[in-house]
Scaffold this motif. Structure first.
Motif, PDB file in Angstrom:
ATOM      1  N   LEU A 230       0.844  -1.191   0.000  1.00  0.00           N
ATOM      2  CA  LEU A 230       0.000   0.000   0.000  1.00  0.00           C
ATOM      3  C   LEU A 230       0.879   1.240   0.000  1.00  0.00           C
ATOM      4  O   LEU A 230       1.817   1.345   0.795  1.00  0.00           O
ATOM      5  CB  LEU A 230      -0.907   0.026   1.247  1.00  0.00           C
ATOM      6  CG  LEU A 230      -1.756   1.293   1.439  1.00  0.00           C
ATOM      7  CD1 LEU A 230      -2.842   1.382   0.367  1.00  0.00           C
ATOM      8  CD2 LEU A 230      -2.371   1.316   2.841  1.00  0.00           C
ATOM      9  N   VAL A 231       0.561   2.199  -0.876  1.00  0.00           N
ATOM     10  CA  VAL A 231       1.229   3.499  -0.916  1.00  0.00           C
ATOM     11  C   VAL A 231       0.230   4.551  -0.458  1.00  0.00           C
ATOM     12  O   VAL A 231      -0.887   4.629  -0.974  1.00  0.00           O
ATOM     13  CB  VAL A 231       1.749   3.820  -2.334  1.00  0.00           C
ATOM     14  CG1 VAL A 231       2.305   5.239  -2.387  1.00  0.00           C
ATOM     15  CG2 VAL A 231       2.816   2.812  -2.743  1.00  0.00           C
ATOM     16  N   VAL A 232       0.639   5.355   0.527  1.00  0.00           N
ATOM     17  CA  VAL A 232      -0.229   6.367   1.124  1.00  0.00           C
ATOM     18  C   VAL A 232       0.330   7.747   0.794  1.00  0.00           C
ATOM     19  O   VAL A 232       1.470   8.071   1.150  1.00  0.00           O
ATOM     20  CB  VAL A 232      -0.321   6.195   2.652  1.00  0.00           C
ATOM     21  CG1 VAL A 232      -1.254   7.250   3.251  1.00  0.00           C
ATOM     22  CG2 VAL A 232      -0.790   4.795   3.007  1.00  0.00           C
ATOM     23  N   CYS A 233      -0.472   8.587   0.140  1.00  0.00           N
ATOM     24  CA  CYS A 233      -0.072   9.969  -0.180  1.00  0.00           C
ATOM     25  C   CYS A 233      -0.987  10.933   0.558  1.00  0.00           C
ATOM     26  O   CYS A 233      -2.195  10.712   0.636  1.00  0.00           O
ATOM     27  CB  CYS A 233      -0.189  10.234  -1.683  1.00  0.00           C
ATOM     28  SG  CYS A 233       0.913   9.262  -2.696  1.00  0.00           S
ATOM     29  N   GLY A 234      -0.410  12.006   1.072  1.00  0.00           N
ATOM     30  CA  GLY A 234      -1.208  13.032   1.720  1.00  0.00           C
ATOM     31  C   GLY A 234      -0.662  13.393   3.084  1.00  0.00           C
ATOM     32  O   GLY A 234       0.165  12.688   3.658  1.00  0.00           O
ATOM     33  N   ASP A 235      -1.155  14.516   3.575  1.00  0.00           N
ATOM     34  CA  ASP A 235      -0.724  15.022   4.874  1.00  0.00           C
ATOM     35  C   ASP A 235      -1.933  15.636   5.567  1.00  0.00           C
ATOM     36  O   ASP A 235      -2.973  15.873   4.951  1.00  0.00           O
ATOM     37  CB  ASP A 235       0.377  16.069   4.683  1.00  0.00           C
ATOM     38  CG  ASP A 235       1.249  16.216   5.918  1.00  0.00           C
ATOM     39  OD1 ASP A 235       0.882  15.663   6.970  1.00  0.00           O
ATOM     40  OD2 ASP A 235       2.291  16.898   5.825  1.00  0.00           O
ATOM     41  N   GLY A 236      -1.790  15.897   6.855  1.00  0.00           N
ATOM     42  CA  GLY A 236      -2.885  16.513   7.581  1.00  0.00           C
ATOM     43  C   GLY A 236      -2.882  16.121   9.041  1.00  0.00           C
ATOM     44  O   GLY A 236      -2.038  15.345   9.496  1.00  0.00           O
ATOM     45  N   PRO A 237      -3.831  16.644   9.816  1.00  0.00           N
ATOM     46  CA  PRO A 237      -3.809  16.459  11.271  1.00  0.00           C
ATOM     47  C   PRO A 237      -3.986  15.014  11.730  1.00  0.00           C
ATOM     48  O   PRO A 237      -3.597  14.682  12.852  1.00  0.00           O
ATOM     49  CB  PRO A 237      -4.982  17.336  11.756  1.00  0.00           C
ATOM     50  CG  PRO A 237      -5.843  17.541  10.559  1.00  0.00           C
ATOM     51  CD  PRO A 237      -4.923  17.534   9.392  1.00  0.00           C
ATOM     52  N   SER A 238      -4.566  14.157  10.901  1.00  0.00           N
ATOM     53  CA  SER A 238      -4.784  12.771  11.316  1.00  0.00           C
ATOM     54  C   SER A 238      -3.627  11.846  10.967  1.00  0.00           C
ATOM     55  O   SER A 238      -3.719  10.638  11.211  1.00  0.00           O
ATOM     56  CB  SER A 238      -6.071  12.227  10.673  1.00  0.00           C
ATOM     57  OG  SER A 238      -7.202  12.901  11.156  1.00  0.00           O
ATOM     58  N   LEU A 239      -2.544  12.386  10.414  1.00  0.00           N
ATOM     59  CA  LEU A 239      -1.430  11.539  10.005  1.00  0.00           C
ATOM     60  C   LEU A 239      -0.880  10.685  11.156  1.00  0.00           C
ATOM     61  O   LEU A 239      -0.599   9.492  10.962  1.00  0.00           O
ATOM     62  CB  LEU A 239      -0.322  12.374   9.373  1.00  0.00           C
ATOM     63  CG  LEU A 239       0.890  11.601   8.842  1.00  0.00           C
ATOM     64  CD1 LEU A 239       0.478  10.571   7.806  1.00  0.00           C
ATOM     65  CD2 LEU A 239       1.923  12.573   8.251  1.00  0.00           C
ATOM     66  N   PRO A 240      -0.707  11.218  12.389  1.00  0.00           N
ATOM     67  CA  PRO A 240      -0.214  10.361  13.473  1.00  0.00           C
ATOM     68  C   PRO A 240      -1.118   9.154  13.743  1.00  0.00           C
ATOM     69  O   PRO A 240      -0.631   8.046  13.998  1.00  0.00           O
ATOM     70  CB  PRO A 240      -0.183  11.309  14.681  1.00  0.00           C
ATOM     71  CG  PRO A 240      -0.035  12.670  14.093  1.00  0.00           C
ATOM     72  CD  PRO A 240      -0.828  12.633  12.823  1.00  0.00           C
ATOM     73  N   GLN A 241      -2.435   9.341  13.668  1.00  0.00           N
ATOM     74  CA  GLN A 241      -3.354   8.236  13.879  1.00  0.00           C
ATOM     75  C   GLN A 241      -3.249   7.202  12.764  1.00  0.00           C
ATOM     76  O   GLN A 241      -3.353   5.992  13.007  1.00  0.00           O
ATOM     77  CB  GLN A 241      -4.797   8.748  13.975  1.00  0.00           C
ATOM     78  CG  GLN A 241      -5.119   9.513  15.241  1.00  0.00           C
ATOM     79  CD  GLN A 241      -4.633  10.951  15.233  1.00  0.00           C
ATOM     80  OE1 GLN A 241      -4.182  11.451  14.199  1.00  0.00           O
ATOM     81  NE2 GLN A 241      -4.711  11.623  16.376  1.00  0.00           N
TER      82      GLN A 241
END
Length: 372
Positions: A230-241
């Motif tokens: 799986l490749v995950v792209c993106g950023d934002g406040p939920s990234l740690p979760q």
């Protein structure tokens, strides 16, 4: 024929502004009205030099940074626009634009991106996320939302024709306003997302890292399928979760924010594009299909309008287990899902398709109003 286009507010060039852009293309002589206009200069190109007419909220203190806090005044603001001289009024609505006042000799068509989510079925979620479940401010906010619900429903009565951007939004309109709506999907710029046939052995999710996108669910599902990449792209406040849900699984790669060119390359070469959110529509899914990429998507919201059986797989529950089963079904069917079918499916949502359908809808309504 004099035409007015009414939009909520201009502060960025995003999904609803792309609809306004196409309305301005179809009716280039239209006048544009908006509650406030704080659109950056670099994003004003789609206006073609037009200067929108704004409401009194534009001049209120601190409006530039905090205009959304004046939501309670926005119904009054749109009702002050004098549209008496216009034959056709087109509103682009996700909050208050449809509330403009029109007379019996005018045709008002409202393109609805969504009823006010925070005032209707998502009120409790909104209050919880904003920390307004208790206290005086919470009570005041509930009262304001109560007033907005009454105004929102009553103002829908004055619209001659309501157009929803998906079947899902048409259902929400029926529930909130008691009105039927035609469905015309929003315009998607497919030129940047070109067709590709060469596939690599990885699944892709690209999304803003916010809770409702449920990227954490996707990470949890693929953590339990170590043989699938799986490749995950993106950023934002939920990234740690999301990272916590992945638990350092070696088959999950986090790329963070990627350039537009890199995103297109990834979409064009992914085995499938995974989408776990319940969206009003879901432009990202259409863009993936435009590249010839199959979908594995949660089967609620706009995904039901977009995906066809020959272009991907829906999963019925927003759980990791349901997604895992969908991936297994996709693998069994993958040879029968042709990239050409995915691309052809995406063309239903192109800019020319939107222009044709919306223009035909309005022109049919205008013909009905001409006396025999």
């Amino acid at each position: 024929m004099k035409v007015a286009i009414v939009h909520e507010w201009l502060d960025s060039y995003a999904g609803s502004e792309r609809v306004v852009e196409q309305l301005l293309h179809l009716w280039p002589d239209a006048d544009l009205f908006t509650v406030v206009d704080f659109l950056p200069e670099r994003e004003r190109g789609f206006l073609g030099g037009r200067v929108p007419r704004t409401s009194f909220i534009q001049r209120l203190p601190f409006a530039r940074k905090h205009f959304r806090k004046f939501l309670g005044l926005m119904p009054l603001a749109v009702e002050q626009f004098d549209l008496a001289g216009y034959d056709l009024v087109l509103s682009s609505n996700h909050a208050v634009a449809k509330g403009v006042i029109t007379g019996p000799g005018q045709l008002h068509v409202s393109y609805v991106h969504s009823p006010m989510r925070y005032a209707w079925d998502l009120q409790h979620q909104y209050l919880k996320q904003a920390g307004l479940e208790r206290g005086l401010l919470g009570a005041y906010t509930r009262w304001q939302l109560h007033r907005l619900r009454h105004w929102d429903r009553s103002s829908a009565v004055g619209v001659d024709s309501i157009v929803a951007n998906s079947g899902y939004i048409a259902e929400r309109i029926r529930k909130a306003w008691g009105r039927d709506a035609a469905v015309i999907h929003p315009p998607v710029d497919l030129d940047r997302f070109t067709f590709g046939e060469a596939r690599e052995d990885f699944y892709l999710i690209a999304a803003r890292m916010v809770p409702y996108k449920r990227v954490d669910l996707v990470a949890e599902a693929f953590r339990a399928m170590p043989e699938k990449r799986l490749v995950v792209c993106g950023d934002g406040p939920s990234l740690p979760q999301v990272r916590a849900a992945a638990q350092g699984a070696p088959n999950i790669a986090f790329l963070g924010h990627v350039s537009q060119a890199e995103l297109v390359r990834l979409v064009r070469t992914a085995r499938a594009f995974v989408y776990a959110a319940e969206e009003d529509f879901g432009i990202g899914m259409v863009e993936a299909q435009a590249c010839g990429t199959p979908l594995i998507a949660y089967g609620r919201g706009g995904a039901r309008d977009i995906l066809r059986p020959e272009t991907g797989v829906l999963f019925p529950e927003q759980t990791a287990q349901s997604l895992q089963e969908a991936v297994r079904r996709f693998q069994a069917l993958s040879l029968a899902i042709r990239p050409e079918a995915c691309r052809e499916n995406a063309l239903r949502f192109s800019v020319p398709a939107f222009r044709t359908r919306f223009r035909d809808h309005v022109e049919a309504l205008l013909r009905e109003r001409v006396p025999a």
